[in-house]
Scaffold this motif. Structure first.
Motif, PDB file in Angstrom:
ATOM      1  N   PHE A 122      -7.564   0.807   9.631  1.00 15.76           N
ATOM      2  CA  PHE A 122      -8.360  -0.278   8.897  1.00 15.76           C
ATOM      3  C   PHE A 122      -8.787  -1.494   9.760  1.00 15.76           C
ATOM      4  O   PHE A 122      -8.447  -2.541   9.631  1.00 15.76           O
TER       5      PHE A 122
ATOM      6  N   ALA B  76       0.852  -1.212   0.034  1.00 19.12           N
ATOM      7  CA  ALA B  76      -0.111  -0.014   0.119  1.00 19.12           C
ATOM      8  C   ALA B  76       0.943   1.076   0.041  1.00 19.12           C
ATOM      9  O   ALA B  76       2.132   1.176  -0.363  1.00 19.12           O
ATOM     10  N   CYS B  77       0.261   2.434   0.663  1.00 17.71           N
ATOM     11  CA  CYS B  77       1.089   3.743   0.395  1.00 17.71           C
ATOM     12  C   CYS B  77       2.282   3.716   0.850  1.00 17.71           C
ATOM     13  O   CYS B  77       3.124   4.347   0.580  1.00 17.71           O
ATOM     14  N   CYS B  78       2.605   2.908   2.128  1.00 17.83           N
ATOM     15  CA  CYS B  78       3.999   2.718   2.712  1.00 17.83           C
ATOM     16  C   CYS B  78       5.080   2.546   1.751  1.00 17.83           C
ATOM     17  O   CYS B  78       6.057   2.763   1.937  1.00 17.83           O
TER      18      CYS B  78
ATOM     19  N   GLY C 271       2.756  -1.620   4.340  1.00 12.79           N
ATOM     20  CA  GLY C 271       1.349  -1.626   4.036  1.00 12.79           C
ATOM     21  C   GLY C 271       0.326  -2.518   4.730  1.00 12.79           C
ATOM     22  O   GLY C 271       0.758  -3.254   5.496  1.00 12.79           O
ATOM     23  N   ARG C 272      -0.760  -2.355   4.376  1.00 12.75           N
ATOM     24  CA  ARG C 272      -1.697  -3.280   5.060  1.00 12.75           C
ATOM     25  C   ARG C 272      -1.917  -4.643   4.575  1.00 12.75           C
ATOM     26  O   ARG C 272      -1.645  -4.793   3.316  1.00 12.75           O
TER      27      ARG C 272
ATOM     28  N   GLY D  62       3.978   5.288  12.364  1.00  6.42           N
ATOM     29  CA  GLY D  62       3.900   6.508  11.426  1.00  6.42           C
ATOM     30  C   GLY D  62       3.104   6.074  10.236  1.00  6.42           C
ATOM     31  O   GLY D  62       2.720   4.927   9.946  1.00  6.42           O
ATOM     32  N   CYS D  63       2.401   7.137   9.539  1.00  6.92           N
ATOM     33  CA  CYS D  63       1.310   6.679   8.564  1.00  6.92           C
ATOM     34  C   CYS D  63       1.507   7.679   7.288  1.00  6.92           C
ATOM     35  O   CYS D  63       0.985   9.000   7.380  1.00  6.92           O
ATOM     36  N   PRO D  64       2.439   7.650   6.514  1.00  8.02           N
ATOM     37  CA  PRO D  64       3.352   6.571   6.408  1.00  8.02           C
ATOM     38  C   PRO D  64       4.529   7.329   7.099  1.00  8.02           C
ATOM     39  O   PRO D  64       5.017   8.505   7.359  1.00  8.02           O
TER      40      PRO D  64
ATOM     41  N   GLY E  48       5.132   1.007   9.240  1.00 10.45           N
ATOM     42  CA  GLY E  48       3.979   1.859   9.264  1.00 10.45           C
ATOM     43  C   GLY E  48       2.926   1.320  10.119  1.00 10.45           C
ATOM     44  O   GLY E  48       2.998   0.162  10.711  1.00 10.45           O
ATOM     45  N   ALA E  49       1.772   2.152  10.226  1.00  9.01           N
ATOM     46  CA  ALA E  49       0.685   1.616  11.304  1.00  9.01           C
ATOM     47  C   ALA E  49      -0.046   0.234  10.708  1.00  9.01           C
ATOM     48  O   ALA E  49      -0.193  -0.504  11.724  1.00  9.01           O
ATOM     49  N   CYS E  50      -0.262   0.297   9.624  1.00  6.46           N
ATOM     50  CA  CYS E  50      -1.067  -0.731   9.206  1.00  6.46           C
ATOM     51  C   CYS E  50      -0.431  -2.188   9.253  1.00  6.46           C
ATOM     52  O   CYS E  50      -0.889  -2.999   9.729  1.00  6.46           O
TER      53      CYS E  50
HETATM   54  S1  SF4 Z   1       0.430   3.178   7.598  1.00  2.75           S
HETATM   55 FE1  SF4 Z   1      -0.730   4.738   6.411  1.00  2.75          FE
HETATM   56  S2  SF4 Z   1       0.690   5.193   4.652  1.00  2.75           S
HETATM   57 FE2  SF4 Z   1       1.086   3.045   5.470  1.00  2.75          FE
HETATM   58  S3  SF4 Z   1      -0.199   1.628   4.505  1.00  2.75           S
HETATM   59 FE3  SF4 Z   1      -1.263   2.249   6.296  1.00  2.75          FE
HETATM   60  S4  SF4 Z   1      -2.398   3.869   5.417  1.00  2.75           S
HETATM   61 FE4  SF4 Z   1      -1.068   3.767   4.192  1.00  2.75          FE
END
Ligand code: SF4
Lengths: 185, 165
Positions: free
Chosen positions: A108, A34-36, A72-73, A129-131, A99-101
């Protein structure tokens, strides 16, 4: 026994030499879902330059990697894939949950998202962090390098085995020597 | 926007359709038994050649709702730029409608998604499997009586330890 060593020869333990080699040539397996993953790419790119820490060789085959970076998640359908890839990596191997996910599921909190990959695979280092910014990932890699230098893998299984054998052998083969009290610090 | 001629022709062919307007869009409620026929009429007689989406709404606990599910077909015509929303209400236990894959090929994955999320069965679909959730998943997660955080399926995996890998 006294050894006459030239100045450029250093005596060390094989373990720390092996760890030193390992920590400076981490080959990451980018598990970017994902975004990370974008920050992970930025970390590898020229501005932040992961090559300074010897971890720039991203490989997309788990058999060539020893550091899994989960960025990412991870959803239910992806988790068996993640576990398969983790199992395909050779020991010694480490895992960074970025990352948090990846670490907790993040925002989520839903039916399909795994609430932290550490429920199902071992994790050595968590990055909040996110991200997380690339600096945080680099810091995590530096911390992981320290950890590798000091501990080997997280449980130190391979070293554990060796030290277990060592104590056993010591018990069997060597006489017990009492250290004189005045030599104990 | 639907042309007046299309609207008139539709009402002449299917006088039982309930028509309403919302912000310039035309909505039609079709009967479950006549759904396929109506959709086919739009494709073959009026040239609605694009199936934009198939989706579903669960009206459980929705105020003033009489039916459980509203299955929504969004059609468009690339020739005349007309658009129409066709809705059909479904109630348990009769949660099946005829598949429209024979009319629009693109309906294949859309119907699989609606089946996956709501458990609506599309009769005559060539390959009605789950598309988003794992095959062993048994619930239909977008139904309103399914909890957001699931029923523990997400924790139901083997745990790998250091010494197992
Ligand atoms: S922690 Fe934030 S940036 Fe990283 S995958 Fe999750 S939503 Fe995306």
């Amino acid at each position: 026994m006294a050894l006459e060593l030239p100045e450029n020869v250093v005596v060390s333990k094989l373990d720390s030499l092996a760890n030193w080699c390992r920590k400076n040539s981490l080959w990451p397996m980018p598990f970017a879902t994902a975004c990370c993953g974008i920050e992970l790419m930025a970390t590898g790119a020229s501005k932040h330059d992961l090559a300074r820490f010897g971890a720039e060789v991203f490989r997309f085959s788990p058999r060539q990697c020893d550091l899994m970076i989960v960025a990412g998640r991870v959803v239910m359908k992806m988790l068996p894939v993640l576990q398969r890839i983790w199992q395909q990596m050779h020991e010694p191997k480490w895992c960074i949950s970025m990352g948090a996910c990846a670490s907790t599921g993040g925002v989520f909190d839903t039916y399909s998202v795994v609430q932290g990959i550490d429920r199902f695979i071992p994790v050595d280092m968590y990055i909040p962090g996110c991200p997380p910014r690339p600096e945080q990932l680099i810091q995590a890699i530096i911390d992981l390098q320290d950890k590798i230098q000091n501990e080997g893998t997280i449980t130190g299984e391979e070293f554990e085995l060796k030290s277990r054998q060592a104590t056993k052998r010591a018990l069997i083969e060597l006489p017990v020597i009492q250290t004189p009290v005045h030599l104990l610090r | 926007m639907l042309k007046t001629t299309t609207l008139e022709a539709m009402l002449a062919a299917y006088p039982e359709l309930a028509v309403s307007e919302f912000r310039g869009g035309t909505r039609v409620v079709a009967q479950r038994g006549k759904l396929f026929e109506t959709l086919q009429w739009f494709l073959c007689q009026r040239g609605f050649d694009l199936l934009v989406d198939i989706t579903c709404v669960d009206y459980l606990n929705y105020r003033d709702a009489k039916d459980r599910f509203g299955l929504v077909y969004l059609l468009a015509s690339t020739e005349t730029n007309e658009r129409i929303t066709i809705r059909v209400y479904l109630n348990e236990p009769e949660l099946s409608v005829p598949s429209v894959v024979s009319l629009w090929e693109g309906a294949n994955w859309m119907e699989r998604e609606v089946f996956d999320m709501f458990g609506i069965v599309f009769d005559g679909h060539p390959d009605l499997r789950r598309i988003l959730m794992p095959d062993e998943f048994t619930a239909y997660p977008l139904r309103k009586d399914y909890p957001l955080q699931g029923r523990g399926e997400r924790h139901n995996f083997p745990v790998l330890r250091r010494n197992q890998a």
